[in-house]
Every structure is written in structure tokens, then in C-alpha cells.
Design an enzyme around this catalytic site. Structure first.
Site, PDB file in Angstrom:
ATOM      1  N   GLU A 218      10.526  11.591  -6.130  1.00  0.00           N
ATOM      2  CA  GLU A 218       9.506  12.169  -5.262  1.00  0.00           C
ATOM      3  C   GLU A 218      10.144  12.569  -3.934  1.00  0.00           C
ATOM      4  OE1 GLU A 218       5.033  10.869  -3.841  1.00  0.00           O
ATOM      5  OE2 GLU A 218       6.595   9.339  -3.838  1.00  0.00           O
TER       6      GLU A 218
ATOM      7  N   LYS B  13       0.218  15.417  -8.446  1.00  0.00           N
ATOM      8  CA  LYS B  13      -0.129  14.001  -8.272  1.00  0.00           C
ATOM      9  C   LYS B  13      -1.634  13.815  -8.088  1.00  0.00           C
ATOM     10  CE  LYS B  13       1.270  10.041  -5.371  1.00  0.00           C
ATOM     11  NZ  LYS B  13       2.066   9.687  -4.164  1.00  0.00           N
TER      12      LYS B  13
ATOM     13  N   CYS C 151       4.918   8.282  -8.425  1.00  0.00           N
ATOM     14  CA  CYS C 151       4.806   7.192  -7.455  1.00  0.00           C
ATOM     15  C   CYS C 151       3.528   6.356  -7.604  1.00  0.00           C
ATOM     16  CB  CYS C 151       4.952   7.756  -6.047  1.00  0.00           C
ATOM     17  SG  CYS C 151       5.400   6.513  -4.805  1.00  0.00           S
TER      18      CYS C 151
END
Length: 318
Positions: free
Chosen positions: A76, A151, A194
């Protein structure tokens, strides 16, 4: 060499004891014998300097390709980590900008697949709202974008006692949906980023759609990483019986932010195959043996034992 700085698992440990040319020969010989593809899981220290970040990532990708990797995973914010909201927004680009163009050219030149684990992508209404997506991009060995996952779970967390205060939603748009696992040279790869790691429904959904490998490129804080990083990655591997590959940011990015590191590779039984440690950039090289996925699921058929959706919702209906 970056790789020697990492703690390598069983499938890659032997490489560190040989000079680079012999490592490559050994790796190629083993691949030709076992027909197992190799993945490189990378760890970097991004800063606001996009040019320097690309140079560092390019070096890792070139080294990984030289050592036999067919797919390279970057974390990321591989493109940059800004020191303020304003800087983060001003450095962002579209998918057709210079950064992704450079990585597409690199993938095509080296004939390697890339997982770009969290790109600051300008939103569709950028001119009016100045908001971005956090986008995980897969580029094939021809330099083509084959998948983009944006995301979906944003990191809005206040932990005063740990010194953690981040509000990703202040400038980031949550992704609208999951994307189907991508067929790659190492297997079918399911995409997360993440904070998505904390939501097992996401990993199980990807597994049901055929994922052999889950990937969670990350920039975990030092406090949350020390407490939760490895245990969460191993849990996702165990519950889905998938490989889990998690590229990571490490160290100090600027005066306001540092990351935990420990880029990790985990097998479907939950065994850690490689750990990059918490100090410096580097990579772990791991063989992806899809027979391990098949045998783990055959010997412990968890998904077959799973009850239907109504069973798990029965308490909510009572």
C-alpha cells in the site's frame, strides 16, 4: 542485496547462502523440477518523493525477476506517503498518469506480473470534490492493467493511548465492491488492502470465488502492527485455507509517520514462510505450491462443513 536482509521461510531460505548468480540457477533448476511459480513479497519505505520511491521499487522488481519471480507484490502507498492531507492529494494521479505508465512499462520490459498494492487514484469527480481512491492494481507481463480493486474498508481510528490518529475517509472514497480473484502465473489472487484484513467476510467471499491466494498490501502503524499484524494474516490463511501474501511499508516515512514492516508470506496451514523484519526494505521469495491449497482443503474440508447463511443469521431473527 535486499533479499539477504529478510528472514526467509523454508522455501526460500537456501537462497541467502549462495552468490546471486548461483541463487538464480538454483531457483530456476528447482522451478523446472517442481514447476512451482515464485512470488516476491516486498517491503519498502515510501516518502513524499515519488521519483525516489519508483527507483527503489524498480530495483526490487528487477532483483525479484532476476531471482526467478513471476509475480512481484508491492505494498500500500508504494507510490508515496504524503506528510499532510494537502500533499497526499496534490501528488495523486489517475490510472493513466505517469506513475502507472512507468510500472506498466517495467512489467512489459521484464515480463513480470505486478501487484501494486495501494495507489493514490484520483476519484471520478476529482475536479469538484478532490477525493481519491486507495486502489490495488494488477498489471500483467504485457504491461496491461487486468484488475483494479478500490479499498472498501477505510481506516478511521483513534487510539490516544497508542499515539494513533488516522481518518482515511477524510479524503478517500470507499470502493463500491469487491473484484473477482485474478488468474495469474502463481494462481488465482484475491485482492484486499491493509485495513480490509480485519474483515473476515471479505476473505471468505474471495475464497468462495476461487481464490488460492489472498493479498493484503499494507502500511500498518507500528502500534497496531505489533499487536495484530501476524495473527490477523495467519487467521485469514487458516480460515480460508489460502496462501496469504502481505507486502508492507516499513520504517520512518517522514516526521509524522512510521510503519511496522514485517512483510509476510503465510501458507494455507497458517505457517509463516517468510518475514521481512521490521527495520529495512527488502523482499521474501516464496514458492507457491497450489497442491498445498488442495491438500489442506481436502484433509480439513472446512468449507464443506460450513452451514448455510440462514443458520448463522438465526440469532438475529429470534
Amino acid at each position: 542485496m535486499f533479499t539477504a536482509r529478510c528472514i526467509l521461510g523454508t522455501s526460500a531460505k537456501y537462497l541467502t547462502s549462495l552468490p546471486a548468480p548461483r541463487q538464480q540457477i538454483k531457483l530456476q533448476n528447482r522451478m523446472s523440477t517442481l514447476l512451482r511459480p515464485v512470488a516476491a513479497v516486498c517491503q519498502v519505505t515510501a516518502t513524499p518523493d515519488k521519483k525516489a520511491n519508483f527507483s527503489a521499487c524498480k530495483q526490487l522488481v528487477e532483483e525479484a525477476k532476476g531471482r526467478g519471480a513471476s509475480m512481484v507484490f508491492l505494498p500500500e502507498a508504494f507510490d508515496y506517503i504524503g506528510s499532510s492531507r494537502e500533499e497526499t492529494l496534490s501528488l495523486s494521479e489517475s490510472l493513466t498518469g505517469d506513475t502507472i505508465s512507468q510500472y506498466s512499462q517495467l512489467a512489459r520490459k521484464l515480463e513480470v506480473w505486478l501487484s501494486l498494492g495501494g495507489f493514490h487514484e484520483r476519484g471520478h469527480n476529482w475536479e469538484s470534490d478532490r477525493r481519491i481512491y486507495n486502489s490495488h492494481i494488477i498489471i500483467n507481463d504485457k504491461g496491461e492493467i487486468v484488475s483494479v480493486y478500490r479499498k472498501s474498508h477505510l481506516f478511521d481510528v483513534e487510539l490516544p493511548e497508542k499515539g494513533v490518529s488516522l481518518k482515511e475517509s477524510a479524503f478517500t472514497i470507499p470502493g463500491p465492491s469487491l473484484v473477482s480473484p485474478v488468474q495469474t502465473p502463481i494462481g488465482k489472487v484475491g485482492l484486499g488492502i491493509c485495513y480490509d484484513l480485519r474483515f473476515p467476510d471479505l476473505s471468505l467471499a474471495l475464497q468462495r470465488q476461487g481464490a488460492d491466494i489472498l493479498t493484503y498490501p499494507s502500511a500498518f502503524t507500528v502500534a497496531t502492527g505489533a499487536a495484530h499484524w501476524e495473527v490477523l494474516l495467519r487467521a485469514r490463511a487458516i480460515e480460508t485455507q489460502c496462501f496469504v501474501l502481505a507486502a508492507a511499508q516499513v520504517g520512518r516515512h517522514h516526521e509524522k509517520r512510521s510503519s511496522y514492516g514485517h512483510a509476510l508470506a503465510v501458507d494455507p496451514w497458517g505457517e509463516v514462510l517468510g518475514d521481512c523484519g521490521g527495520e529495512k526494505p527488502g523482499m521474501v521469495l516464496v514458492e507457491i505450491d497450489l497442491e498445498k491449497v488442495s491438500s489442506t482443503r481436502k484433509n480439513m474440508p472446512v468449507q464443506q462443513h460450513r452451514r448455510n447463511t440462514d443458520f448463522y443469521q438465526s440469532l438475529e431473527k429470534s
